[in-house]
Design a protein around this motif. Structure first.
Motif, mmCIF file in Angstrom:
data_model
loop_
_atom_site.group_PDB
_atom_site.id
_atom_site.type_symbol
_atom_site.label_atom_id
_atom_site.label_comp_id
_atom_site.label_asym_id
_atom_site.label_seq_id
_atom_site.Cartn_x
_atom_site.Cartn_y
_atom_site.Cartn_z
ATOM 1 N N ILE A 401 0.864 -1.182 0.000
ATOM 2 C CA ILE A 401 0.000 0.000 0.000
ATOM 3 C C ILE A 401 0.899 1.230 0.000
ATOM 4 C CG2 ILE A 401 -1.802 1.273 1.219
ATOM 5 C CD1 ILE A 401 -2.621 -1.372 2.553
ATOM 6 N N PHE A 403 0.582 5.449 -0.185
ATOM 7 C CA PHE A 403 -0.446 6.481 -0.065
ATOM 8 C C PHE A 403 0.169 7.871 -0.002
ATOM 9 C CE2 PHE A 403 0.729 5.414 4.293
ATOM 10 C CZ PHE A 403 0.858 6.651 4.899
ATOM 11 N N THR A 412 -7.947 6.056 -6.022
ATOM 12 C CA THR A 412 -7.177 4.839 -5.797
ATOM 13 C C THR A 412 -7.081 4.032 -7.088
ATOM 14 O OG1 THR A 412 -6.977 2.844 -4.429
ATOM 15 C CG2 THR A 412 -9.185 3.483 -5.103
ATOM 16 N N ARG A 424 -1.277 -1.109 -4.116
ATOM 17 C CA ARG A 424 -2.488 -0.306 -3.986
ATOM 18 C C ARG A 424 -2.091 1.145 -3.752
ATOM 19 N NH1 ARG A 424 -7.433 0.031 -5.595
ATOM 20 N NH2 ARG A 424 -7.676 -2.226 -5.187
ATOM 21 N N ILE A 426 -3.117 5.060 -3.146
ATOM 22 C CA ILE A 426 -4.262 5.721 -2.515
ATOM 23 C C ILE A 426 -3.977 7.201 -2.328
ATOM 24 C CG2 ILE A 426 -5.807 5.772 -0.524
ATOM 25 C CD1 ILE A 426 -4.986 2.928 0.112
ATOM 26 N N ILE A 428 -5.439 9.988 -0.024
ATOM 27 C CA ILE A 428 -6.307 10.154 1.140
ATOM 28 C C ILE A 428 -6.786 11.601 1.180
ATOM 29 C CG2 ILE A 428 -6.505 9.832 3.628
ATOM 30 C CD1 ILE A 428 -3.950 8.157 3.485
ATOM 31 N N VAL A 438 -10.711 6.293 4.243
ATOM 32 C CA VAL A 438 -10.367 5.243 3.287
ATOM 33 C C VAL A 438 -10.149 3.950 4.054
ATOM 34 C CG1 VAL A 438 -8.808 4.540 1.440
ATOM 35 C CG2 VAL A 438 -9.244 6.974 1.833
ATOM 36 N N VAL A 440 -9.045 -0.100 3.710
ATOM 37 C CA VAL A 440 -8.365 -1.071 2.853
ATOM 38 C C VAL A 440 -8.378 -2.431 3.531
ATOM 39 C CG1 VAL A 440 -6.232 -1.667 1.651
ATOM 40 C CG2 VAL A 440 -6.866 0.730 1.931
ATOM 41 N N THR A 447 -10.441 -1.578 -1.725
ATOM 42 C CA THR A 447 -10.524 -0.262 -1.072
ATOM 43 C C THR A 447 -11.927 0.309 -1.202
ATOM 44 O OG1 THR A 447 -8.205 0.128 -1.626
ATOM 45 C CG2 THR A 447 -9.491 2.044 -0.965
#
Length: 455
Positions: A401, A403, A412, A424, A426, A428, A438, A440, A447
């Motif tokens: 992940i 972010f 995402t 992944r 993301i 936010i 969010v 996950v 997500t």
């Protein structure tokens, strides 16, 4: 209504005990040991971090260049003089010359000692140029305006092309370090969910219904039994910066008395907001683990990596072992998933350096993964500590992940790399304006965005 149905409604409750729900527990590990204060030496020049970055990423690029372009000669810039017009590969660090970049020399110049120009939303102008430099020399790259917007200072790359008669380098193709290969190809078994928050701005949003709904949902006090049971799957809440406020107020008054009063008002506002953050976090920390990252406008150091908020300013929450202070940027391991990200400054600065509103923050997040660097514009326009022996912001893990916090909108995507990496990505959003969290799933990386807005 019949007597039988009325009897059912008025029947006494049984002796059964209410169902007890327990929150899942998973392992947690902080992987930011490279952000060690002992290696910071403020007597060093900031150029050392560029040299360390180039030296490490060059070793990554050379095998990728051979695999992509074959036996093309890889030259130093000093060797180009004898290869004019011949196809070759050069490896170096990009430097984007921009007139409107922040400059301490400009601020100290005689023309700006009394009145500084207003800060610009971007650093771009029509006179921007792109260069490639190594340890010794610099060469101008021939790029059009559309290509120029895709790159920023600090990116290490390899370029296939040739030196023209004007002393510039004509580009045929690019090669970047790429995403780190995954250490274990097997799919990690990780149960539970993570909630990501950012931009709480409790200085201005401390008494909203949305914040109360968020707290009750995380703590399992909202909804029916199914909703409460689902909340037990939340194994950690990660807060990506700007919990205290999202805008920094500065003293704008010239008079001594007026300026002193304004400074006192700003300090009081920060103190009040910090107590609100402490009270908010203490409610969640009673029943759920928290990773708290600082942000650009939180009360900590400005240079990256920002240190965790000091326990003294969070007296209520710091008593709980469930609270883990984190740096910004941060890399950690929750269950078997590697999670990495920042509170927003690196991506925000990249957007200023490119000025391209058509490229989303999510796209820039993906590019930093391919550039193998979390904040390439540091230390050019993003303040960082003067590391000399090693650049700690080089990405050494393949995250599950990745972010960025404090974005205007939630976004995402599941990015898949050339070597079967699945990350992944993301964005936010700021909770103070979107009221969105969010969530996950650690097992599937699925997500969802949950909005606590009342509108």
């Amino acid at each position: 209504m019949s007597n039988d149905s009325a009897g059912d409604l008025l029947s006494k409750p049984g002796n059964e005990e209410p169902q007890e729900l327990k929150r899942q527990q998973v392992q947690y590990e902080d992987l930011t040991s490279t952000f060690d204060d002992n290696v910071i030496d403020f007597s060093k020049q900031f150029c050392s971090i560029y040299a360390a970055r180039l030296a490490e990423l060059r070793e990554t690029l050379i095998p990728r260049v051979v695999a992509k372009w074959g036996e093309v000669p890889i030259l130093k810039l000093a060797e180009l003089e004898d290869f004019e017009g011949q196809e070759c590969v050069i490896i170096g660090t990009l430097f984007k010359h921009q007139k409107w970049k922040p400059s301490i020399l400009r601020e100290l110049s005689e023309d700006h000692q009394l009145s500084l120009s207003e800060p610009k939303s971007t650093y771009c102008s029509e006179k921007d140029h792109l260069f490639l430099e190594d340890e010794m020399l610099r060469i101008k790259l021939v790029v059009d305006d559309a290509t120029l917007k895709n790159y920023v200072t600090g990116v290490v790359c390899a370029i296939l092309g040739y030196k023209d008669k004007n002393g510039s380098f004509e580009i045929k193709e690019w090669c970047f370090p790429g995403c780190v290969p995954r250490s274990s190809p097997a799919h990690p078994k990780s149960k539970g969910k993570i909630v990501f928050l950012s931009g709480l701005d409790l200085a201005n949003t401390s008494k909203t219904l949305s914040l109360n709904l968020l707290t009750e949902w995380i703590c399992g006090m909202a909804g029916d039994m199914t909703t409460q049971e689902d909340a037990t799957g939340i194994v950690r809440v990660i807060i990506a910066g700007n919990s205290v406020k999202i805008v920094t107020k500065t003293n704008t008054l010239m008079g001594h008395a007026e300026g002193k009063a304004q400074d006192a008002a700003i300090t009081k506002e920060v103190a009040v907001a910090t107590r609100l953050v402490d009270a908010f976090l203490s409610e969640i920390a009673e029943c759920c683990c928290i990773t708290l990252m600082p942000g650009q406008h939180d009360p900590t150091n400005a240079m990256l990596p920002q240190k965790p908020l000091h326990p003294c300013i969070l007296p209520l929450t710091s008593r709980f072992q469930s609270l883990k202070g984190a740096t910004n940027p941060w890399v950690g391991k929750v269950a078997e998933r590697i999670i990495m990200g920042s509170s927003g400054q690196p991506i925000e600065d990249i957007i200023k350096a490119t000025g391209d509103a058509d490229i989303s923050p999510l796209d820039w997040l993906e590019r930093t993964l391919l550039w193998k660097h979390m904040c390439p514009t540091a230390p050019d326009t993003l303040p960082v500590h003067p590391y000399s022996a090693k650049d700690p912001f080089i990405i050494t893990y393949c995250p599950d992940i990745y972010f960025v916090g404090n974005t205007d909108e939630a976004d995402t995507k599941l990015w898949e790399g050339e070597e079967n990496q699945a990350v992944r990505l993301i964005c936010i959003p700021k909770f103070s304006s979107t009221y969105t969290a969010v969530v996950v799933d650690l097992d599937t990386l699925d997500t969802e965005f949950i909005c606590f807005g009342t509108g």
